[in-house]
Structures are given as C-alpha cells and as structure tokens.
Design an enzyme around this catalytic site. Structure first.
Site, PDB file in Angstrom:
ATOM      1  N   GLY A  48      16.929  45.529   7.179  1.00  0.00           N
ATOM      2  CA  GLY A  48      17.291  45.972   5.842  1.00  0.00           C
ATOM      3  C   GLY A  48      18.576  46.777   5.744  1.00  0.00           C
ATOM      4  N   TRP A  50      21.708  45.726   5.725  1.00  0.00           N
ATOM      5  CA  TRP A  50      22.617  45.113   4.758  1.00  0.00           C
ATOM      6  C   TRP A  50      22.079  45.257   3.335  1.00  0.00           C
ATOM      7  CZ3 TRP A  50      26.040  40.342   5.960  1.00  0.00           C
ATOM      8  CH2 TRP A  50      26.808  40.604   7.110  1.00  0.00           C
ATOM      9  N   ASP A  68      13.548  36.998   4.506  1.00  0.00           N
ATOM     10  CA  ASP A  68      13.331  36.974   5.955  1.00  0.00           C
ATOM     11  C   ASP A  68      11.895  36.542   6.232  1.00  0.00           C
ATOM     12  OD1 ASP A  68      15.114  38.570   8.370  1.00  0.00           O
ATOM     13  OD2 ASP A  68      13.103  37.884   8.861  1.00  0.00           O
ATOM     14  N   ASP A  88      10.932  31.211   4.550  1.00  0.00           N
ATOM     15  CA  ASP A  88      11.990  30.448   5.197  1.00  0.00           C
ATOM     16  C   ASP A  88      12.998  30.035   4.135  1.00  0.00           C
ATOM     17  OD1 ASP A  88      13.615  28.527   6.379  1.00  0.00           O
ATOM     18  OD2 ASP A  88      11.991  27.636   7.542  1.00  0.00           O
ATOM     19  N   ASP A 112      23.594  37.779   8.080  1.00  0.00           N
ATOM     20  CA  ASP A 112      23.914  38.349   9.389  1.00  0.00           C
ATOM     21  C   ASP A 112      22.968  37.783  10.445  1.00  0.00           C
ATOM     22  OD1 ASP A 112      25.496  40.078  10.982  1.00  0.00           O
ATOM     23  OD2 ASP A 112      23.904  41.581  11.000  1.00  0.00           O
ATOM     24  N   LYS A 152      27.678  35.284   9.514  1.00  0.00           N
ATOM     25  CA  LYS A 152      28.005  35.489  10.923  1.00  0.00           C
ATOM     26  C   LYS A 152      27.863  34.186  11.698  1.00  0.00           C
ATOM     27  CE  LYS A 152      25.174  37.942  13.596  1.00  0.00           C
ATOM     28  NZ  LYS A 152      24.574  39.198  14.083  1.00  0.00           N
TER      29      LYS A 152
END
Length: 258
Positions: A48, A50, A68, A88, A112, A152
């Site tokens: 958490g 971000w 998540d 998902d 990320d 990322k």
C-alpha cells in the site's frame, strides 16, 4: 544504512509502508502523473505504499483504487478515499469492480508489480515484461483520453518492443530509473502520458478523402470523426497516406508515393 538504502529508513520515519513509495513520488514529481481530483488505479498495490502517495497527490476530490491478490490494510493517509479490490486484474470481474469503484472514470493507472524472482535473469525479465503487458492492457481498457500510465519492468531484450507498444498508445513516453531504485536493480519505469483514443496510430497506412484545407495549408481529412492533417494535400484529393504523428485529438500524415 547509507545512499539509496536511506529510503528504507525514511519510509519508516515518515510512515510509508514501503520504500517504493518514494519511487512514485519521484515519478510524479518528474512527470506530473497524478493531478488533484484524479481517479488513480494501482495494480499490484500491496502493501500500500503507492496507495498512500496516490491518496496524497489526488487530494480530496480524487479517488484511489488498489488491486491485488493479497489483502491490503486500510489506508489512512492523504485526503483521497482509498478502496481496495482483492482480485486478479486480468479477470473481467475484477475490471468490472474497478469500473464500478471508479464511477466510470480512470485518469491514471500505475503498477509496481514484479514477478517472483528465480535468479535466472532472462526468465525474470520475461516475466516482468509479461506483467507489464498485463498492466498496459488494463490501462488501455480503463483509461480515458489524456490518461497517464507508469509501470515497472526489468531491463532486457524485450524492453524495446514493450516501449514501442506504449508509444503507440500515448502521445508522450519516457523510460526512467528513479533515484529511489536500488543501484543493483535492473528495474526501470516506462511512463506514458496523454492516452490516445483516436482510431489511428503512427505507421498506419490508409486511404483518405481530403475535405478541407487548414490554416497552415495542410489538407484536412476525417477518419471516424478524428482529424488528420495531410501534408501538401488539397480539398477533393483522395489518396493513400501514412500516419506520422498522433495527438489525443488530431494527427498528421504524409501522402504515400505510388
């Protein structure tokens, strides 16, 4: 700890859940990813960190949604309300839940996510690109015109192809490494701004009919209501063109010599 490891201590002192919070802070400072009032979706949001940064930057008029497979503790930081969805992100039910939470409007998608590391570089790189592509597909599905994206990915042989795919969907793209990334890490962040929603992309070839001439002397053609400026064309011309540049609301094309 010294150098970049200082971010771990800083996160503990300032109440962020992970040192990675400073990566988003730096990306936002450099690229203005999150504006006041934005609806932000954070993919792979646990634990958490971000979400905390996004809630601060979006402010009271904004909304933040974290997705998540893991449970995320309630986020109490910043003025934007934070909602978490356990699921998902590639599943239709999860996307539907995101849309419902967002009220139909998403301005920013960030990710990320990283794969479970195997220690085999090429495999870890390939898995990171796979996750990044899933994030890009989600951004393509959820973002409106002008939306922003940051994801990322590990450096490697497939990075250039992924960057090209992001470039096709956004008017502005950059690949960068925030100072908060560890020196030993191969991670970079691919950033896209001003999501394109028009029917054409750079490199497309198509036949158009020029119906008018603009102030700069370029011919004007319409493609499904989208304005395309054609270099050197005149009203009444019907010709084959290649798209050379695309902005959120208009694009440019060059005639193809037969």
């Amino acid at each position: 700890m010294a150098g970049k490891d200082d971010y771990y201590n800083r996160a503990k002192q300032q109440g962020y859940r992970a040192r990675s919070a400073y990566k988003l802070k730096q990306l936002d400072r450099e690229f203005d990813l999150i504006e006041r009032g934005d609806t932000v979706v954070d993919l792979g949001a646990a634990p958490g960190g971000w979400l905390q940064v996004a809630a601060e930057e979006a402010g009271g008029g904004g909304r933040v949604i974290g997705v998540d497979l893991q449970r995320i503790d309630d986020v109490e930081r910043g003025d934007a309300p934070v909602e978490t969805i356990r699921g998902d992100m590639t599943e239709d039910d999860t996307k539907a839940a995101i849309r419902e939470a967002a009220g139909g409007r998403v301005d920013v998608v960030v990710s990320d996510m990283a794969p479970n590391m195997t220690g085999e570089y090429n495999l870890d790189h390939a898995r990171s690109v796979h996750l990044a592509r899933q994030a890009l597909e989600t951004a393509e599905d959820l973002l409106g015109e002008g939306g922003s994206f940051a994801v990322k990915v590990f450096q490697g042989q497939d990075l250039a192809d992924f960057e090209a795919d992001v470039e096709r969907e956004f008017a502005f793209t950059r690949t960068t490494s925030p100072d908060a990334s560890r020196e030993s890490s191969s991670e970079v962040y691919v950033v896209g701004k001003n999501k394109l929603t028009g029917p054409v992309r750079v490199g497309d070839e198509l036949t158009v009919e020029v119906t008018d001439v603009g102030e700069e002397g370029d011919g004007i053609a319409k493609v499904e209501g989208f304005t395309l400026f054609v270099d050197g064309a005149e009203a009444g011309d019907e010709l084959r063109v290649e798209v050379t540049d695309v902005k959120p609301r208009f694009g440019f094309a060059e005639p193809i010599e037969e």
